[in-house]
Scaffold this motif. Structure first.
Motif, short mmCIF file in Angstrom:
data_model
loop_
_atom_site.label_atom_id
_atom_site.label_comp_id
_atom_site.label_asym_id
_atom_site.label_seq_id
_atom_site.Cartn_x
_atom_site.Cartn_y
_atom_site.Cartn_z
N THR A 65 0.83 -1.21 0.00
CA THR A 65 0.00 0.00 0.00
C THR A 65 0.85 1.25 0.00
N LEU A 66 2.10 1.14 0.44
CA LEU A 66 3.01 2.29 0.46
C LEU A 66 3.69 2.50 -0.88
N ALA A 67 3.97 1.41 -1.58
CA ALA A 67 4.64 1.49 -2.89
C ALA A 67 4.01 0.48 -3.84
N PRO A 68 2.75 0.68 -4.21
CA PRO A 68 2.05 -0.33 -5.03
C PRO A 68 2.65 -0.48 -6.42
N GLU A 69 3.38 0.53 -6.89
CA GLU A 69 3.91 0.49 -8.25
C GLU A 69 5.11 -0.45 -8.38
N ARG A 70 5.71 -0.86 -7.24
CA ARG A 70 6.92 -1.69 -7.31
C ARG A 70 6.91 -2.86 -6.34
N THR A 71 5.77 -3.12 -5.71
CA THR A 71 5.69 -4.19 -4.72
C THR A 71 4.85 -5.35 -5.25
N ILE A 72 5.39 -6.55 -5.11
CA ILE A 72 4.65 -7.79 -5.37
C ILE A 72 4.32 -8.38 -4.01
N TYR A 73 3.04 -8.43 -3.71
CA TYR A 73 2.55 -8.83 -2.40
C TYR A 73 2.10 -10.29 -2.48
N LEU A 74 2.62 -11.12 -1.57
CA LEU A 74 2.33 -12.55 -1.58
C LEU A 74 1.73 -12.95 -0.24
N THR A 75 0.69 -13.75 -0.28
CA THR A 75 0.15 -14.32 0.94
C THR A 75 -0.57 -15.62 0.59
N SER A 76 -1.08 -16.29 1.61
CA SER A 76 -1.82 -17.53 1.39
C SER A 76 -2.80 -17.73 2.52
N LEU A 77 -3.60 -18.78 2.42
CA LEU A 77 -4.57 -19.11 3.45
C LEU A 77 -4.06 -20.20 4.38
N SER A 78 -2.78 -20.56 4.24
CA SER A 78 -2.23 -21.70 4.98
C SER A 78 -2.22 -21.48 6.48
N LYS A 79 -1.82 -20.31 6.94
CA LYS A 79 -1.62 -20.10 8.37
C LYS A 79 -2.91 -19.83 9.12
N CYS A 80 -4.00 -19.52 8.39
CA CYS A 80 -5.24 -19.19 9.09
C CYS A 80 -6.37 -20.17 8.79
N LEU A 81 -6.39 -20.79 7.60
CA LEU A 81 -7.47 -21.71 7.26
C LEU A 81 -7.01 -23.17 7.23
N GLY A 82 -5.82 -23.42 6.73
CA GLY A 82 -5.32 -24.79 6.69
C GLY A 82 -4.24 -24.93 5.63
N PRO A 83 -3.07 -25.46 5.98
CA PRO A 83 -1.98 -25.58 5.01
C PRO A 83 -2.29 -26.52 3.86
#
Length: 465
Positions: free
Chosen positions: A290-308
């Motif tokens: 959100t601070l540098a959207p023009e150069r940031t690739i944001y990665l996440t997943s549902l593993s740690k909260c819903l199930g790996p």
């Protein structure tokens, strides 16, 4: 008669671990069968040209890992693997074991209500619309409804996104690989935190990338060290985990995030933000995306909260880079499994995902409280929701000897060298994971064992709790 002698050629690390690795591989391959007697440790030491202490330690570790069993006066044998109880079905085998070594080495969440929600969702899907589409190839963009659900999830994490900026991946690890494939070339320099996600280094080697460690302090990655590196060399991208960093658990404060963004812009640096733990933090500073959207690739997943096992992740990137990442996903796996993505989308749409994530936050906070009660130590700004503890080895211990002693007593932890970009500068510390053991009683026993080790004559320790 020739005795069993493992080949250590090409193996790395301490000799005892090389022997243990060879032993594990040959058991898994069936070369060493259950019930087979291994040579006396002195005979094996002579055959390998190592000390008897080395082979004894390898055998002791094998016993601790339930690979071997020792019988006084008879020798050491490959252990019979226990089969399932008569009432157990195939799915029961996926559960964490309720007996044997206590595993505090794997950063996975304990089972929650996911199984209940999964049963409900699969039943609803079976009664609903035509499911043939979930068995067919998908377009690179994925099914629109699934992407819309993931956009909604990202908004809940404080990362507003457009549909064409979001790419579905098979978890965050696959997202890292697809991103590196998309935005780097062999020979490029990738900057990482001095202590970082262990598989990243293996990915970089496979892709022909060079890596450089950026120094860290008690507040996380050092902006000054990153700026110095960028002035010294041409850095293509920076990979970091700013929230509940692996393995230290530190979360970058807002002012430091702003400093890093300013440096990235000054040096035209791509930022790969791994936010796999973001859903565990009820409140946190703004994501770098959100601070540098023009150069940031944001990665996440549902593993740690819903199930790996769900294996649903997402990458959010500027549109042009998102197209490149989609191409990498297609190249590496053609498509993430549509059924898994549909289950995740259903949970997000109906609110189950949010309830599960909130329950995971509560459970993680409870386990950190348990760790404080058992281990003691000071809160060093990590907060109440990080799922792992970073423990500096006490005086008289190395990280590896502490890990080995814990393993000898039936508790698995991970030494800091597993996370070091530059092993020569790795601190003598270990990571303790609080989530994987389903039974909190087993977690307490494992922590108590570590407390007993740390309370021994070799001295005190420093904990980040």
């Amino acid at each position: 008669m020739a005795i069993w002698t493992p080949s250590l050629t090409g193996r790395r690390g301490p000799k005892y671990r090389q022997i243990l690795d060879a032993l594990t591989e040959e058991i898994e391959a069936g070369t060493l069968v259950p019930g087979m007697r291994l040579p006396p440790h002195r005979d094996l030491a002579y055959a390998l040209g190592v000390s008897a202490n080395t082979t004894s330690r390898a055998y002791a570790e094998g016993v601790a890992r339930a690979l071997l069993r020792g019988e006084v006066g008879r020798g050491t044998y490959v252990r019979e693997l226990p089969g399932p109880a008569p009432h157990e079905g195939p799915m029961d085998l996926c559960r964490p074991p309720a007996e044997g070594p206590i595993d505090l080495s794997r950063n996975l969440p304990a089972p929650g209500d996911g199984a209940m929600y999964l049963a409900q969702t699969l039943a609803e899907l079976s009664r609903g619309a035509d499911l043939r589409g979930l068995l067919d190839y998908q377009t690179e963009a994925g099914q629109p409804g699934q992407v819309v659900a993931l956009v909604r999830w990202l908004e809940g994490l404080g990362v507003p996104s457009l549909r064409d900026e979001v790419v579905i991946t098979i978890g965050a690890q696959h997202g890292i690989l697809a991103t590196l494939m998309a935005v780097t070339q062999p020979g490029d320099l990738l900057a990482t935190e001095a202590l970082t996600y262990a598989p990243l280094r293996a990915m970089a080697r496979r892709l022909g990338l060079r890596t450089r460690a950026v120094a860290m302090d008690g507040k996380g990655l050092s902006p000054q060290a990153l700026d110095a590196l960028c002035r010294e060399a041409s850095v293509r991208a920076l990979y970091l985990t700013p929230t509940f960093q692996t393995p230290t658990g530190v979360t970058l404060e807002a002012d430091r995030r702003a400093e890093l963004v300013a440096i990235a812009r000054r040096h035209d640096l791509l930022v790969i933000e791994d936010d796999v733990f973001g859903s565990l933090a009820p409140v946190r500073p703004p994501a770098l995306a959100t601070l540098a959207p023009e150069r940031t690739i944001y990665l996440t997943s549902l593993s740690k909260c819903l199930g790996p096992g769900l294996r649903v992740g997402m990458a959010k990137a500027p549109k042009a880079l998102a197209e490149c990442i989609r191409g990498s996903v297609t190249l590496s796996c053609w498509m993430p499994p549509p059924l898994m993505a549909e289950v995740a989308a259903c949970w997000i749409r109906e609110g189950s995902a949010t309830r599960m994530a909130e329950a995971r936050q509560v459970g993680t906070a409870r386990r950190r409280t348990l760790a404080r009660e058992v281990l003691g130590g000071l809160d060093a700004g990590v907060g109440d929701y990080a799922p792992h503890v970073w423990l500096v080895a006490p005086e008289g211990w190395t990280a590896d000897s502490l890990r080995a002693e814990a393993a000898r007593r039936g508790v698995w932890i991970t030494e800091g060298a597993a996370f070091a970009t530059d092993p020569a500068t790795c601190p003598e510390a270990v990571r303790i994971c609080l989530g994987h053991e389903a039974d909190e009683g087993r977690l307490r026993r494992g922590l108590a064992c570590l407390r007993d080790i740390l309370s021994g004559p070799r001295g005190g320790s420093s904990l980040i709790l």
